[in-house]
Design a protein around this motif. Sequence first.
Motif, PDB file in Angstrom:
ATOM      1  N   ALA A 185      67.560  57.547 133.267  1.00 34.88           N
ATOM      2  CA  ALA A 185      66.969  56.713 134.309  1.00 34.88           C
ATOM      3  C   ALA A 185      67.286  57.232 135.701  1.00 34.88           C
ATOM      4  O   ALA A 185      66.425  57.248 136.597  1.00 34.88           O
ATOM      5  N   PHE A 186      68.543  57.671 135.905  1.00 33.95           N
ATOM      6  CA  PHE A 186      68.930  58.154 137.232  1.00 33.95           C
ATOM      7  C   PHE A 186      68.550  59.611 137.460  1.00 33.95           C
ATOM      8  O   PHE A 186      68.697  60.115 138.577  1.00 33.95           O
ATOM      9  N   SER A 187      68.077  60.301 136.427  1.00 35.13           N
ATOM     10  CA  SER A 187      67.629  61.684 136.591  1.00 35.13           C
ATOM     11  C   SER A 187      66.166  61.776 136.980  1.00 35.13           C
ATOM     12  O   SER A 187      65.723  62.797 137.505  1.00 35.13           O
ATOM     13  N   ALA A 207      57.669  52.412 142.106  1.00 32.20           N
ATOM     14  CA  ALA A 207      56.965  51.975 140.893  1.00 32.20           C
ATOM     15  C   ALA A 207      57.624  52.510 139.633  1.00 32.20           C
ATOM     16  O   ALA A 207      57.471  51.942 138.555  1.00 32.20           O
ATOM     17  N   SER A 208      58.328  53.606 139.752  1.00 32.71           N
ATOM     18  CA  SER A 208      59.028  54.198 138.621  1.00 32.71           C
ATOM     19  C   SER A 208      60.224  54.982 139.157  1.00 32.71           C
ATOM     20  O   SER A 208      60.242  55.379 140.326  1.00 32.71           O
ATOM     21  N   PRO A 209      61.254  55.177 138.335  1.00 33.28           N
ATOM     22  CA  PRO A 209      61.347  54.792 136.927  1.00 33.28           C
ATOM     23  C   PRO A 209      61.771  53.334 136.745  1.00 33.28           C
ATOM     24  O   PRO A 209      62.445  52.772 137.614  1.00 33.28           O
ATOM     25  N   LYS A 210      61.392  52.747 135.629  1.00 28.16           N
ATOM     26  CA  LYS A 210      61.820  51.406 135.265  1.00 28.16           C
ATOM     27  C   LYS A 210      63.190  51.515 134.591  1.00 28.16           C
ATOM     28  O   LYS A 210      63.299  51.652 133.366  1.00 28.16           O
ATOM     29  N   LYS A 211      64.238  51.473 135.393  1.00 31.43           N
ATOM     30  CA  LYS A 211      65.582  51.771 134.886  1.00 31.43           C
ATOM     31  C   LYS A 211      66.034  50.760 133.835  1.00 31.43           C
ATOM     32  O   LYS A 211      66.661  51.133 132.834  1.00 31.43           O
ATOM     33  N   LEU A 212      65.727  49.491 134.058  1.00 23.01           N
ATOM     34  CA  LEU A 212      66.160  48.475 133.098  1.00 23.01           C
ATOM     35  C   LEU A 212      65.473  48.673 131.753  1.00 23.01           C
ATOM     36  O   LEU A 212      66.120  48.586 130.690  1.00 23.01           O
ATOM     37  N   LEU A 213      64.158  48.958 131.770  1.00 19.27           N
ATOM     38  CA  LEU A 213      63.435  49.178 130.518  1.00 19.27           C
ATOM     39  C   LEU A 213      63.946  50.432 129.798  1.00 19.27           C
ATOM     40  O   LEU A 213      64.067  50.444 128.566  1.00 19.27           O
TER      41      LEU A 213
END
Length: 380
Positions: free
Chosen positions: A48-50, A326-332
């Motif tokens: 997610a953080f990449s 809009a992205s990334p959706k880190k939680l998803l």
Amino acid sequence: MTEDKINNDNEVEEKEIDLLDLASRLWDQRRKLIKWSICGAVIGLVVAFSIPREYVTSVTLAPESNGAKLPGGGLGALASMAGINTGAEAGMDAVYPMLYPDVVSSVPFITSLFDVEITTKEDGKKMTVQQFMEDETSAPWWSVILGLPGKLIGLLKSVDEADENHKLDSFQLTQDESLLVDALNQRISAAVDAKTSVVSIDVKMQDPLVSAVLADTVVSRLKEYITAYRTNKAREDLEYAEKLNKEAKDNYYKMQQKYADYLDRNQGIAFHSAQTVKERLANEATLAFNLYNQTAQHVQSAQAKVQETTPVYAIITPPTVPIKPASPKKLLILIGFTFLGFAACAAWILSVSPFLTQYKEKQLAKTAEIRQDGNSTARD
């Protein structure tokens, strides 16, 4: 009937027992499930953080209706309300709203965006879209690893030196320009509602201000393209009418001056021949004036036709600078990788682990039999 009911009850009991057994086996390995889920969550956080943040600017506009009657009268209208394209609009206008996405994704349209001047929001750098895509757009770290084979193959091939005087030509693109066109096509999308003909344009960029500016530019360029197409015939007619009007004006001034010069030279002469020439020159000047007047009216009519054929677009949702990415959706992503870790561990416990245990038991049994056969042979 009684036997069937008993069999069905037995099957239900067996299924319940199997589910209870599976749940019990998972509960016994709950620590392993937790560990695998935590590992999945850690991987999800890394992923997610990449992924670089992407900002999307959406614009919706409604082109004016051309008022064309659909074939079939009421049936055509009903088909239009149902979202069925009967082809009437396509027959009248070669570039109708359903083709707007193709116009936006075309090579000439995309290449026209290369030199658009933009300013980044984070550091206020001024550059072109091409420079932003090449220098300021990043990718996840794994894309660099996956792209290494292609780069190595490219190094082995002979590469022609870049021409310093190279000019952009949409008919013949270089490899880098072709890659840039593909990258922009992935970030600029257009869609049309079949029922309402409302056009939606989305632009995704890694800078919010660049996203909004480029979306506004795409809308403006699309409107210019459609306007130029719609008014092309009317503008050609206007140019031709203006050309005729200029010729008629020059001829009228020439005949008027010729008539005036004749009057100055023959003032006070009462010969009938002089009067005849005078009348003839006056008539020619009058005819030239009438022609000039008619061409002037044609020019006005052509100007009105250009204005009439110029399409009008209602901007329903104007472009604005997005605040949230809009992205990334880190939680998803986190939830998805956590679930994948849990599911992978459960599959290992319920399927792979029992299979490996049975395989090891069979191998041990074979080894024991071989040893027993060897001992019995030695005794004999």
